[in-house]
Design an enzyme around this catalytic site. Structure first.
Site, PDB file in Angstrom:
ATOM      1  N   LYS A   1      67.808 -12.341  79.624  1.00  0.00           N
ATOM      2  CA  LYS A   1      66.474 -12.863  79.853  1.00  0.00           C
ATOM      3  C   LYS A   1      65.721 -11.503  80.174  1.00  0.00           C
ATOM      4  CE  LYS A   1      67.642 -16.977  82.738  1.00  0.00           C
ATOM      5  NZ  LYS A   1      68.732 -16.877  81.924  1.00  0.00           N
TER       6      LYS A   1
ATOM      7  N   LYS B   1      69.809 -18.883  74.123  1.00  0.00           N
ATOM      8  CA  LYS B   1      68.411 -19.748  74.119  1.00  0.00           C
ATOM      9  C   LYS B   1      67.215 -18.636  74.358  1.00  0.00           C
ATOM     10  CE  LYS B   1      67.895 -21.275  78.468  1.00  0.00           C
ATOM     11  NZ  LYS B   1      66.713 -20.338  79.131  1.00  0.00           N
TER      12      LYS B   1
ATOM     13  N   LYS C   1      81.338 -17.689  72.850  1.00  0.00           N
ATOM     14  CA  LYS C   1      80.815 -18.842  73.546  1.00  0.00           C
ATOM     15  C   LYS C   1      81.960 -19.976  73.730  1.00  0.00           C
ATOM     16  CE  LYS C   1      76.462 -17.698  74.079  1.00  0.00           C
ATOM     17  NZ  LYS C   1      75.426 -17.574  75.518  1.00  0.00           N
TER      18      LYS C   1
ATOM     19  N   GLY D   1      68.252 -23.894  83.570  1.00  0.00           N
ATOM     20  CA  GLY D   1      69.211 -25.041  83.555  1.00  0.00           C
ATOM     21  C   GLY D   1      68.828 -26.180  84.510  1.00  0.00           C
ATOM     22  N   ASN D   2      68.390 -25.488  85.803  1.00  0.00           N
ATOM     23  CA  ASN D   2      68.009 -26.528  86.897  1.00  0.00           C
ATOM     24  C   ASN D   2      66.674 -27.373  86.502  1.00  0.00           C
ATOM     25  OD1 ASN D   2      66.262 -24.260  86.868  1.00  0.00           O
ATOM     26  ND2 ASN D   2      66.269 -24.293  88.986  1.00  0.00           N
TER      27      ASN D   2
END
Length: 320
Positions: free
Chosen positions: A276, A214, A130, A12-13
């Site tokens: 992840k 994602k 979500k 996101g960053n």
């Protein structure tokens, strides 16, 4: 260094730094990201870039809700996801063009709106998890449940939010298009926000109200285009045991089996590092010789060189 096909998942960053939510703020973040990615492309590797869209699609949904009327109806979630893919893809393409000009890289970036097939019988549709959109009070949440069938949940004392399903990705419609772009030396931006969720019904692709993780979509794409390396970029340089404690132990290289053991022991937090790690495990387990790397954006190029990050190796690579 041998040429690799690398799928890179941006954190996101990479798109939104701090609280900057204006277009210029986010374009500047994309420019800083492009400078890191250019180093990898300049080395001759083929790269495909995926990205999140949480804040951006949330803002789009909110804008739709605030401005809807009989003449201007709100767009559904799948269409809002497509809007975010185009918007962020444009920012990244624009930034990469500028940086490539500065660095003498002759490649061009191209964004592919990416439809990701989900199973309409996925159990996730019975258990939405979500949160999306704006906050509502209890009375408003009850009305939305009764009138629109939304699943609403109280969110940490801030009000109620709508929950939508998060089904698993099973295929990517544009995989051949993405591969063709790679073959023609494009840097490809695809799978934004986990992709636009679609289900196959009667020979058609029908958009569904859902959000796909994602990292899982990135892993699926990496498999489908036969990538060599999956590079997942996040806020930390390495994954760790006992993260945030005095006993924190950073990890440089892991076998598949070690990673599974640490995951089962609960070292990786759900909603942050766990997806992840699960994506990395799925990728390295999908074909011999594949590897996954988890690191921070500023260490991306060093990680490809083996000088940073946490590398997870396939079972076969560990044995060789």
């Amino acid at each position: 260094m041998n040429k690799q096909k690398i799928v890179i998942a941006l954190g996101g960053n990479a798109i939104q730094m701090g609280n900057g939510a204006t277009a210029e703020d986010q374009k500047q973040a994309c420019y800083q990201t492009a400078k890191q990615l250019a180093q990898i492309s300049k080395s001759g590797h083929d790269i495909v870039i995926t990205h999140g869209n949480g804040p951006q699609v949330g803002n789009i949904v909110l804008q739709q809700q605030l401005n809807q009327s009989e003449k201007l109806p709100a767009m559904p979630l799948d269409t809002c996801g497509a809007m975010s893919q185009g918007m962020i893809g444009y920012w990244l393409q624009n930034a990469l063009y500028e940086v490539f000009q500065q660095e003498g890289v002759t490649r061009t970036a191209a964004t592919t709106l990416t439809q990701v097939v989900v199973d309409q019988n996925d159990p996730a549709f019975q258990h939405p998890t979500k949160p999306i959109g704006s906050f509502y009070n209890e009375a408003e949440a009850k009305e939305l449940t009764e009138t629109k069938g939304y699943t609403m949940k109280e969110d940490a004392g801030r009000g109620y939010r709508r929950l939508v399903p998060s089904p698993k990705p099973i295929d990517i419609i544009e995989k051949a298009t993405i591969q063709s772009l790679i073959d023609n030396e494009f840097v490809v931006i695809a799978g934004g926000g986990g992709g636009i969720p679609v289900a196959k019904r009667d020979g058609k692709l029908v958009g569904v109200e859902a959000v796909i993780d994602k990292d899982l979509t990135t892993e699926k794409l990496a498999e489908l285009i036969d990538a060599d390396t999956l590079l997942i970029l996040t806020a930390v340089e390495k994954i760790s045991l006992h993260f945030g404690s005095q006993q924190q132990q950073d990890l440089e290289q892991l076998t598949y089996e070690q990673t599974v053991t640490y995951k089962d022991q609960g070292h990786f937090a759900p909603g942050s590092m766990l997806p992840k790690v699960e994506a990395a495990l799925a990728f390295v387990d999908s074909k011999p010789g594949r590897k996954a790397i988890i690191t921070s954006l500023d260490k991306a190029y060093d990680a490809i060189l083996g000088k940073a990050g946490t590398t997870i190796l396939s079972k076969e690579a560990c044995l060789s």
